[in-house]
Design an enzyme around this catalytic site. Structure first.
Site, PDB file in Angstrom:
ATOM      1  N   GLY A 120      31.991  49.649  53.382  1.00  0.00           N
ATOM      2  CA  GLY A 120      32.540  51.024  52.909  1.00  0.00           C
ATOM      3  C   GLY A 120      32.628  51.970  53.947  1.00  0.00           C
ATOM      4  CB  CYS A 173      30.503  46.240  57.180  1.00  0.00           C
ATOM      5  SG  CYS A 173      31.150  47.344  58.239  1.00  0.00           S
ATOM      6  CE1 TYR A 174      27.342  53.468  53.825  1.00  0.00           C
ATOM      7  CE2 TYR A 174      26.889  52.044  51.749  1.00  0.00           C
ATOM      8  CZ  TYR A 174      26.609  53.252  52.506  1.00  0.00           C
ATOM      9  OH  TYR A 174      26.222  54.090  52.043  1.00  0.00           O
ATOM     10  CG  HIS A 220      34.656  43.382  57.220  1.00  0.00           C
ATOM     11  ND1 HIS A 220      34.085  43.818  56.072  1.00  0.00           N
ATOM     12  CD2 HIS A 220      34.629  44.355  58.074  1.00  0.00           C
ATOM     13  CE1 HIS A 220      33.968  45.115  56.137  1.00  0.00           C
ATOM     14  NE2 HIS A 220      34.188  45.534  57.449  1.00  0.00           N
ATOM     15  CD  GLU A 264      34.692  40.847  53.960  1.00  0.00           C
ATOM     16  OE1 GLU A 264      34.797  42.328  53.816  1.00  0.00           O
ATOM     17  OE2 GLU A 264      33.868  40.317  54.463  1.00  0.00           O
ATOM     18  CB  SER A 285      58.479  40.561  31.755  1.00  0.00           C
ATOM     19  OG  SER A 285      57.472  39.947  32.624  1.00  0.00           O
ATOM     20  N   GLY A 332      57.963  37.054  34.200  1.00  0.00           N
ATOM     21  CA  GLY A 332      57.091  37.081  35.346  1.00  0.00           C
ATOM     22  C   GLY A 332      55.956  35.916  34.814  1.00  0.00           C
ATOM     23  CB  VAL A 333      53.543  34.726  37.366  1.00  0.00           C
ATOM     24  CG1 VAL A 333      52.307  33.895  37.385  1.00  0.00           C
ATOM     25  CG2 VAL A 333      54.797  34.047  38.452  1.00  0.00           C
ATOM     26  CG  ASP A 334      50.728  38.643  36.159  1.00  0.00           C
ATOM     27  OD1 ASP A 334      50.383  37.635  36.711  1.00  0.00           O
ATOM     28  OD2 ASP A 334      50.890  39.748  36.665  1.00  0.00           O
ATOM     29  CB  SER A 335      54.357  38.442  30.655  1.00  0.00           C
ATOM     30  OG  SER A 335      55.442  37.951  31.072  1.00  0.00           O
ATOM     31  CB  SER A 336      55.289  33.339  31.933  1.00  0.00           C
ATOM     32  OG  SER A 336      56.478  33.837  31.977  1.00  0.00           O
ATOM     33  CE  LYS A 385      51.578  37.343  40.358  1.00  0.00           C
ATOM     34  NZ  LYS A 385      51.878  38.232  39.184  1.00  0.00           N
TER      35      LYS A 385
END
Length: 519
Positions: free
Chosen positions: A59, A86-87, A175, A177, A230, A232-236, A375
């Site tokens: 942070g 870290c923080y 970090h 990550e 739409s 797109g990937v998400d709605s599909s 995603k």
């Protein structure tokens, strides 16, 4: 869920989402919650989640400043393994009796950390071995709390790592990550599987079964779910998952708004209507949208017009669907995290086009089957559901479509020019084997005319800006060093095959300071 859970407490780090993603990549389920979840002395909310491990994120604050985000120190008495980053490491030391001060020499960027004790998070690293890491801190732990031992050091930070084995606490002042820490995944693996006892029980196959059960429990045995598709990937993926759960009680609505890619309408219909046999309604609204957009050049107004017209069309169509009770949306986990972020909502750089206003207007209840996923996990889920590879790995496409890639006034003629150019870009990027390695590659039609020479004749036509970027999540992006041969082929084909463009330029702006899309 019946999965083990690792809890990440967010203190406002720009890398918090990466922590969760790196943990999930090791088949361990992880959720992010604001640090305020752990401020109650009884820690009721934390106990209710029953985590196998807790990560305290980084942070921007200093632990000794007034108003700095804190948690209750009782968290360290739960007997649950804690990893402070870290923080989070500094806060652990501060709360348990150590001393944190401003460092004389800060660490920002790459650093070399020497492992002193090969245990805990450093279990797989040899004593005395040097690790390349990514650091980002101006404070440091000057004195350890009672019972803690130093586990790593760097030239600028004596306490790069410290731990209390009996209390199951590990802390690192860098970090793990980020990709700039090459062995970061290995360090997280050590903590997850040795300290936390993780069993790697998180997979897309198990998610499918659980998500289907949840969808069926939510929507019951009656009523229809409608989904704005739409392409797109998400709605599909959301549509495919819901269809698998409730079958023909799903109706998808695809609105052809006139600012789509070439062949998009036919592409979506071939997959969902012909392959999955979904009840798909294709609405031709091109004239309606282009009439509403006529003369508009302001990008925010374009987005609002498109969003408003989409809601109106969607609402009109929903009224014709008997017994419609539910609205499906492809909300993803980053959207959920943002809404409950410790930092609060981000500044609005540009409005997002979605159907967020529909439920109140239409008296529909939201179904959001992807709200736990990132995603990359959505793509895995799409493959698990049988969606074709080419759809699952489509590059992101903006909600307002080509309206925000066609700068200046929108006309069908200019949009057709851009569609033709984008089709060439897509073909050549795929032919070069670069499509799936690039986050987005597309063209932007500029309302900038320049003089050219074609066939010994003078031309005065518009300019196409080619854009290609690398990104992991769209939050930051670097421009792609496309091979000169690919750039040359795209430029040559666009100028020779697309009437209306006589010049192609390449955008080499990263995000920040730019954005991925131009509008």
């Amino acid at each position: 869920m019946a999965h083990q859970l690792v809890l990440v407490l967010d203190f406002g780090s720009q890398y918090t989402q990466l922590i969760a993603r790196r943990i999930r990549e090791q088949s361990v389920y992880c959720e992010i919650h604001p640090c305020t979840l752990a401020q109650d002395p009884e820690l009721r909310a934390v106990r209710a989640l029953n985590p196998i491990g807790i990560v305290l994120s980084g942070g921007p604050s200093s632990v000794y400043e007034e108003g700095a985000p804190h948690i209750h120190e009782a968290l360290f008495d739960l007997g649950i393994p804690v990893l402070g980053i870290c923080y989070g490491a500094q806060l652990t030391a501060f709360l348990l009796g150590g001393k944190v001060t401003k460092a004389e020499r800060r660490e920002f960027g790459r650093a070399s950390v020497k492992v002193l004790r090969p245990e805990g998070v450093f279990k797989s690293v040899g004593a005395g071995e040097e690790l390349q890491v990514w650091a980002s801190h101006g404070d440091h732990v000057e004195a350890l709390p009672p019972g803690f031992v130093q586990t790593a050091e760097s030239a600028n930070c004596a306490m790069s790592g410290f731990a209390h084995a009996a209390r199951k606490i590990d802390c690192i002042q860098f970090h793990a990550e980020v990709v700039h820490t090459p062995r970061g995944a290995e360090l997280l693996h050590n903590w997850l599987f040795a300290a936390c006892g993780a069993t790697a029980d998180w997979s897309m196959a198990s998610f499918v079964d659980e998500a289907i059960a949840r969808i069926r429990a939510q929507v019951g045995a009656t009523g229809r779910v409608i989904c704005g598709l739409s392409g797109g990937v998400d709605s599909s993926v959301a549509a495919a998952l819901i269809h698998k759960a409730i079958g023909d009680r799903l109706t998808c609505i695809f609105v052809d708004n006139g600012v789509l890619r070439r062949g998009e309408r036919e592409y979506v219909a071939s997959i969902f209507k012909d392959h999955f046999h979904v009840d798909l309604r294709v609405i031709d609204a091109e004239d309606r949208f282009l009439t509403a957009l006529a003369g508009c050049t302001d990008p925010e107004k374009k987005r609002k017009i498109i969003g408003g017209e989409f809601i109106a069309v969607f609402e009109e169509q929903a009224k014709t669907i008997a017994d419609a009770k539910w609205l499906a949306q492809g909300t993803l986990y980053p959207d959920v995290i943002e809404s409950v972020s410790f930092k609060g909502p981000s500044a609005v750089i540009k409005s997002h086009h979605n159907v967020g206003g529909l439920p109140e207007k239409m008296n529909l209840v939201l179904v959001e089957p992807l709200r736990e996923l990132f995603k990359d996990e959505v793509r895995q889920l799409g493959l698990e559901l049988g969606l074709p590879h080419h759809m699952v790995w489509r590059q992101p496409f903006p909600g307002p479509g080509l309206a925000v890639r066609c700068l200046g006034p929108l006309t069908k003629a200019r949009l057709d020019v851009l569609r033709a150019a984008e089709a060439i870009i897509d073909e050549e990027i795929r032919a070069a084997g670069l499509y799936e390695s690039i986050w987005q590659s597309f063209g932007v039609l500029l309302p900038v005319k320049s003089v050219g020479v074609m066939g010994d004749a003078r031309t005065y036509e518009e300019t196409l800006a080619l854009r290609a970027v690398h990104s992991r999540d769209g939050m930051t992006a670097d421009w792609v060093h496309l091979p000169y041969e690919v750039l040359g082929t795209i430029s040559s084909r666009v100028i020779n095959e697309v009437r209306g463009i006589n010049r192609v330029v390449y955008d080499i702006t990263s995000k920040p300071p730019g954005t991925i899309e131009w509008e």
